[in-house]
Design a protein around this motif. Sequence first.
Motif, PDB file in Angstrom:
ATOM      1  N   LEU A 183       0.966  -1.183  -0.151  1.00 14.10           N
ATOM      2  CA  LEU A 183      -0.068  -0.241  -0.118  1.00 14.10           C
ATOM      3  C   LEU A 183       0.671   1.222   0.087  1.00 14.10           C
ATOM      4  O   LEU A 183       0.614   2.331  -0.837  1.00 14.10           O
ATOM      5  CB  LEU A 183      -1.007   0.095   1.196  1.00 14.10           C
ATOM      6  N   GLU A 184       2.081   1.291   0.590  1.00 12.11           N
ATOM      7  CA  GLU A 184       3.089   2.441   0.611  1.00 12.11           C
ATOM      8  C   GLU A 184       3.495   2.553  -0.768  1.00 12.11           C
ATOM      9  O   GLU A 184       3.613   3.803  -1.197  1.00 12.11           O
ATOM     10  CB  GLU A 184       4.284   2.154   1.614  1.00 12.11           C
ATOM     11  N   ALA A 219      -6.295  -6.187  -0.641  1.00 10.49           N
ATOM     12  CA  ALA A 219      -7.722  -5.732  -1.050  1.00 10.49           C
ATOM     13  C   ALA A 219      -8.577  -5.689   0.052  1.00 10.49           C
ATOM     14  O   ALA A 219      -9.654  -4.615   0.320  1.00 10.49           O
ATOM     15  CB  ALA A 219      -8.375  -6.786  -2.244  1.00 10.49           C
ATOM     16  N   LEU A 220      -8.577  -6.646   0.985  1.00  6.43           N
ATOM     17  CA  LEU A 220      -9.410  -6.382   1.983  1.00  6.43           C
ATOM     18  C   LEU A 220      -8.731  -5.365   3.175  1.00  6.43           C
ATOM     19  O   LEU A 220      -9.979  -4.756   3.842  1.00  6.43           O
ATOM     20  CB  LEU A 220      -9.294  -7.668   3.108  1.00  6.43           C
ATOM     21  N   ALA A 221      -7.588  -4.906   3.132  1.00  7.96           N
ATOM     22  CA  ALA A 221      -7.212  -3.916   3.875  1.00  7.96           C
ATOM     23  C   ALA A 221      -7.695  -2.448   3.339  1.00  7.96           C
ATOM     24  O   ALA A 221      -7.909  -1.450   4.041  1.00  7.96           O
ATOM     25  CB  ALA A 221      -5.653  -4.092   4.272  1.00  7.96           C
ATOM     26  N   ALA A 222      -7.673  -2.431   2.079  1.00  8.97           N
ATOM     27  CA  ALA A 222      -7.887  -1.128   1.394  1.00  8.97           C
ATOM     28  C   ALA A 222      -8.751  -1.220   0.043  1.00  8.97           C
ATOM     29  O   ALA A 222      -8.229  -0.995  -0.898  1.00  8.97           O
ATOM     30  CB  ALA A 222      -6.619  -0.403   1.297  1.00  8.97           C
ATOM     31  N   LEU A 264      -9.178  -6.820  -9.290  1.00  8.75           N
ATOM     32  CA  LEU A 264      -8.438  -7.806  -8.550  1.00  8.75           C
ATOM     33  C   LEU A 264      -8.048  -9.072  -9.694  1.00  8.75           C
ATOM     34  O   LEU A 264      -9.143  -9.412 -10.204  1.00  8.75           O
ATOM     35  CB  LEU A 264      -9.078  -8.273  -7.199  1.00  8.75           C
ATOM     36  N   GLY A 265      -6.990  -9.336  -9.514  1.00  7.64           N
ATOM     37  CA  GLY A 265      -6.501 -10.471 -10.604  1.00  7.64           C
ATOM     38  C   GLY A 265      -5.804 -11.606  -9.571  1.00  7.64           C
ATOM     39  O   GLY A 265      -4.847 -11.292  -8.750  1.00  7.64           O
ATOM     40  N   LEU A 271     -14.347 -13.202   1.344  1.00 10.03           N
ATOM     41  CA  LEU A 271     -14.307 -12.796  -0.054  1.00 10.03           C
ATOM     42  C   LEU A 271     -15.557 -12.043  -0.442  1.00 10.03           C
ATOM     43  O   LEU A 271     -15.604 -11.362  -1.363  1.00 10.03           O
ATOM     44  CB  LEU A 271     -14.320 -14.217  -0.617  1.00 10.03           C
ATOM     45  N   GLY A 272     -16.819 -12.215   0.182  1.00  9.97           N
ATOM     46  CA  GLY A 272     -18.129 -11.366  -0.269  1.00  9.97           C
ATOM     47  C   GLY A 272     -17.648 -10.014  -0.037  1.00  9.97           C
ATOM     48  O   GLY A 272     -18.550  -9.262  -0.789  1.00  9.97           O
ATOM     49  N   GLU A 273     -16.869  -9.428   0.733  1.00 15.97           N
ATOM     50  CA  GLU A 273     -16.288  -8.274   0.925  1.00 15.97           C
ATOM     51  C   GLU A 273     -15.753  -7.517  -0.255  1.00 15.97           C
ATOM     52  O   GLU A 273     -15.739  -6.034  -0.335  1.00 15.97           O
ATOM     53  CB  GLU A 273     -15.623  -7.906   2.103  1.00 15.97           C
ATOM     54  N   LEU A 274     -15.150  -8.143  -1.127  1.00 21.46           N
ATOM     55  CA  LEU A 274     -14.337  -7.844  -2.434  1.00 21.46           C
ATOM     56  C   LEU A 274     -15.279  -7.688  -3.428  1.00 21.46           C
ATOM     57  O   LEU A 274     -15.735  -8.573  -4.428  1.00 21.46           O
ATOM     58  CB  LEU A 274     -13.156  -8.892  -2.565  1.00 21.46           C
TER      59      LEU A 274
END
Length: 238
Positions: free
Chosen positions: A56-57, A79-82, A89-90, A178-181
Amino acid sequence: MASPFVLLHGFTQTGRSWDGVRRDLGDGVLAPDLRGHGAAAARRPIDTAHLVADVLEAAPDRFVLAGYSMGGRLALHVALAAPERVAALGLVSTTAGLPDPAERAARRAADDALAGDVERDGIDAFAERWGALPLWAGQPEAVRAVAHAERLRQDPAGLAASLRGFGTGAMVPVWDRLGELTMPAVVLAGARDAKFRAIGERLAAALPDGRLVVVDGAGHALALEAPATVAAALGALA
């Protein structure tokens, strides 16, 4: 304007493993060496939180994120963090982890034993052992040679720390998240890679906007075996 790409490599690799994919994707591609590997071999500690923070940095404000194998597991955590920063997403030849605690503990013990082996025996012996895994069965000789050369450039201590800190056994599984993505997602698996093809089917079904691409004639190391196909699938996300 298309989103830039951030590509995360697998265990025993570096960012250069994406070179074939990068050529087709063009400009705007970041493929960093992850802790324990390549230019980042000496960076410590190696754990999920620090790996996520590194990505992320280094990444732009918004980007298409893709990862292969170990890098795919990390991509899920990033992806879950941000999720607001990940445009798409791949996931290439990867998994969301081991949900069964006993299986995870057994894998963690096996990864720790392998880490001890690479520390004791050195990189040459480890590269031969890793390259003989059934996972690479049927791999074209040219691809095998490139992968072997990449392994020989690694630091034994870095690989050992990576196994202990972010091996499949150490990673917290994220199947239940995974449903959050909700961003568009593509899951790629090689037709010869039966284990990860089955896992890929589960991933694609669990992601709200996921789809599966099975690459004919290819095995596990898709970025090396079929870079044009991988680039095309990722490019469609930008």
